[in-house]
Motif scaffolding. Sequence first.
Motif, PDB file in Angstrom:
ATOM      1  N   ASP A 164     -17.334   5.503 -33.198  1.00 16.61           N
ATOM      2  CA  ASP A 164     -17.067   4.305 -32.402  1.00 16.61           C
ATOM      3  C   ASP A 164     -15.621   4.246 -31.933  1.00 16.61           C
ATOM      4  N   LEU A 165     -14.750   4.926 -32.659  1.00 13.92           N
ATOM      5  CA  LEU A 165     -13.331   4.907 -32.327  1.00 13.92           C
ATOM      6  C   LEU A 165     -12.897   6.114 -31.516  1.00 13.92           C
ATOM      7  N   VAL A 166     -13.414   7.290 -31.890  1.00 16.03           N
ATOM      8  CA  VAL A 166     -12.908   8.539 -31.313  1.00 16.03           C
ATOM      9  C   VAL A 166     -13.912   9.103 -30.317  1.00 16.03           C
ATOM     10  N   PRO A 167     -13.538   9.162 -29.046  1.00 13.48           N
ATOM     11  CA  PRO A 167     -14.434   9.736 -28.033  1.00 13.48           C
ATOM     12  C   PRO A 167     -14.473  11.254 -28.146  1.00 13.48           C
ATOM     13  N   GLY A 168     -15.600  11.845 -27.835  1.00 11.19           N
ATOM     14  CA  GLY A 168     -15.705  13.292 -27.859  1.00 11.19           C
ATOM     15  C   GLY A 168     -15.022  13.910 -26.654  1.00 11.19           C
ATOM     16  N   GLY A 169     -14.955  15.235 -26.647  1.00 13.35           N
ATOM     17  CA  GLY A 169     -14.394  15.921 -25.477  1.00 13.35           C
ATOM     18  C   GLY A 169     -12.912  16.176 -25.601  1.00 13.35           C
ATOM     19  N   GLN A 170     -12.102  15.203 -25.243  1.00  9.67           N
ATOM     20  CA  GLN A 170     -10.659  15.416 -25.207  1.00  9.67           C
ATOM     21  C   GLN A 170      -9.923  14.783 -26.388  1.00  9.67           C
ATOM     22  N   CYS A 171     -10.645  14.523 -27.451  1.00 11.41           N
ATOM     23  CA  CYS A 171     -10.051  13.949 -28.658  1.00 11.41           C
ATOM     24  C   CYS A 171     -10.794  14.518 -29.860  1.00 11.41           C
ATOM     25  N   MET A 172     -10.065  15.175 -30.773  1.00  7.96           N
ATOM     26  CA  MET A 172     -10.672  15.800 -31.936  1.00  7.96           C
ATOM     27  C   MET A 172     -10.101  15.197 -33.217  1.00  7.96           C
ATOM     28  N   ILE A 173     -10.939  15.111 -34.239  1.00 14.39           N
ATOM     29  CA  ILE A 173     -10.514  14.592 -35.531  1.00 14.39           C
ATOM     30  C   ILE A 173      -9.907  15.731 -36.353  1.00 14.39           C
ATOM     31  N   PRO A 185     -13.776  14.653 -41.795  1.00 13.44           N
ATOM     32  CA  PRO A 185     -14.956  13.795 -41.802  1.00 13.44           C
ATOM     33  C   PRO A 185     -15.933  14.113 -40.684  1.00 13.44           C
ATOM     34  N   ALA A 186     -17.181  13.708 -40.896  1.00 17.02           N
ATOM     35  CA  ALA A 186     -18.201  13.776 -39.846  1.00 17.02           C
ATOM     36  C   ALA A 186     -18.049  12.562 -38.937  1.00 17.02           C
ATOM     37  N   VAL A 187     -18.619  12.629 -37.742  1.00 16.30           N
ATOM     38  CA  VAL A 187     -18.461  11.543 -36.774  1.00 16.30           C
ATOM     39  C   VAL A 187     -19.138  10.261 -37.217  1.00 16.30           C
ATOM     40  N   HIS A 198      -5.787  11.454 -38.513  1.00 20.63           N
ATOM     41  CA  HIS A 198      -4.981  12.310 -37.645  1.00 20.63           C
ATOM     42  C   HIS A 198      -5.891  12.837 -36.543  1.00 20.63           C
ATOM     43  N   LEU A 199      -5.486  12.614 -35.308  1.00 19.44           N
ATOM     44  CA  LEU A 199      -6.280  12.965 -34.143  1.00 19.44           C
ATOM     45  C   LEU A 199      -5.498  13.911 -33.244  1.00 19.44           C
ATOM     46  N   SER A 200      -6.170  14.916 -32.723  1.00 16.80           N
ATOM     47  CA  SER A 200      -5.591  15.806 -31.717  1.00 16.80           C
ATOM     48  C   SER A 200      -6.200  15.446 -30.371  1.00 16.80           C
ATOM     49  N   ALA A 201      -5.343  15.175 -29.390  1.00 17.80           N
ATOM     50  CA  ALA A 201      -5.896  14.658 -28.128  1.00 17.80           C
ATOM     51  C   ALA A 201      -5.034  15.009 -26.932  1.00 17.80           C
ATOM     52  N   THR A 202      -5.679  15.070 -25.781  1.00 18.24           N
ATOM     53  CA  THR A 202      -4.976  15.092 -24.501  1.00 18.24           C
ATOM     54  C   THR A 202      -4.538  13.661 -24.196  1.00 18.24           C
ATOM     55  N   GLN A 203      -3.757  13.499 -23.149  1.00 17.82           N
ATOM     56  CA  GLN A 203      -3.353  12.157 -22.757  1.00 17.82           C
ATOM     57  C   GLN A 203      -4.577  11.310 -22.384  1.00 17.82           C
ATOM     58  N   ALA A 208      -8.225   6.837 -24.123  1.00 20.77           N
ATOM     59  CA  ALA A 208      -9.543   6.283 -24.423  1.00 20.77           C
ATOM     60  C   ALA A 208      -9.535   5.615 -25.800  1.00 20.77           C
ATOM     61  N   VAL A 209      -8.827   6.239 -26.761  1.00 22.32           N
ATOM     62  CA  VAL A 209      -8.706   5.626 -28.094  1.00 22.32           C
ATOM     63  C   VAL A 209      -7.939   4.317 -27.997  1.00 22.32           C
ATOM     64  N   ARG A 210      -6.845   4.339 -27.219  1.00 21.25           N
ATOM     65  CA  ARG A 210      -6.041   3.117 -27.080  1.00 21.25           C
ATOM     66  C   ARG A 210      -6.854   1.976 -26.459  1.00 21.25           C
ATOM     67  N   GLN A 211      -7.697   2.321 -25.522  1.00 21.07           N
ATOM     68  CA  GLN A 211      -8.534   1.294 -24.903  1.00 21.07           C
ATOM     69  C   GLN A 211      -9.496   0.681 -25.913  1.00 21.07           C
TER      70      GLN A 211
END
Length: 219
Positions: A164-173, A185-187, A198-203, A208-211
């Motif tokens: 619910d928090l972390v979108p797939g694609g350009q954001c990884m846990i 963790p699993a999704v 800790h999240l790895s993400a593009t801008q 999307a997380v900030r939104q």
Amino acid sequence: MNVVVVGCGRMGAELAYRLYQNKSQVTVVDQSGEAFLNLPHDFRGRMLEGDMLSSDMLSRAGLDGAQALAAVTSADTINAVIGHVARTVYHIPNVVVRNFDPRYRPMHEAFGLQIVSSSSWGAQRMEEMLAPGALRTVFSAGNGEIEVYEMLVQQAWDGRALRDLVPGGQCMIVSLTRAGRATQPAVDTPLRMGDILHLSATQTGIEAVRQRLAAQGEK
């Protein structure tokens, strides 16, 4: 790897045992035999009691054949001297010393030693965790195209699934830390207030997380 650990307090014992578990040949040196009681019962490295600054003791510890040395006593002067001798006399390639009192950190720096300052690092880490704001950057790769962010889970997300928090694609846990223990963790993992993500993400991904955070009244 052949490693010498000088100092068998809580930190030295933990380090020696970790190295032993990772198949290193470990020699632990301390001036007090009682210090070796800090080691787990199944530790099978060498334990030497005696004057840690004695050239005879350092020779017995095998510094002439060691690939690494850690000086982790609670005395900064002893750590600095042993670290300096290990580098300049025994030419050990990998030397790390403990900085116990932050006031003595310049002394270690003057010797050009690799330092672990548990007090300074611990205070800095707690300051970061207490700082306001849900997201903060902890690592930037390239020219900032990919960054690693740290997030403290707030009450609004308690019990909700990670997806619910972390979108797939350009954001990884990268990891989830709960009660000091990190996991991957699993999704569908339910979040708990106080978790550290800790999240790895593009801008695009982090926006999307900030939104999603903003929708819950967080920033």
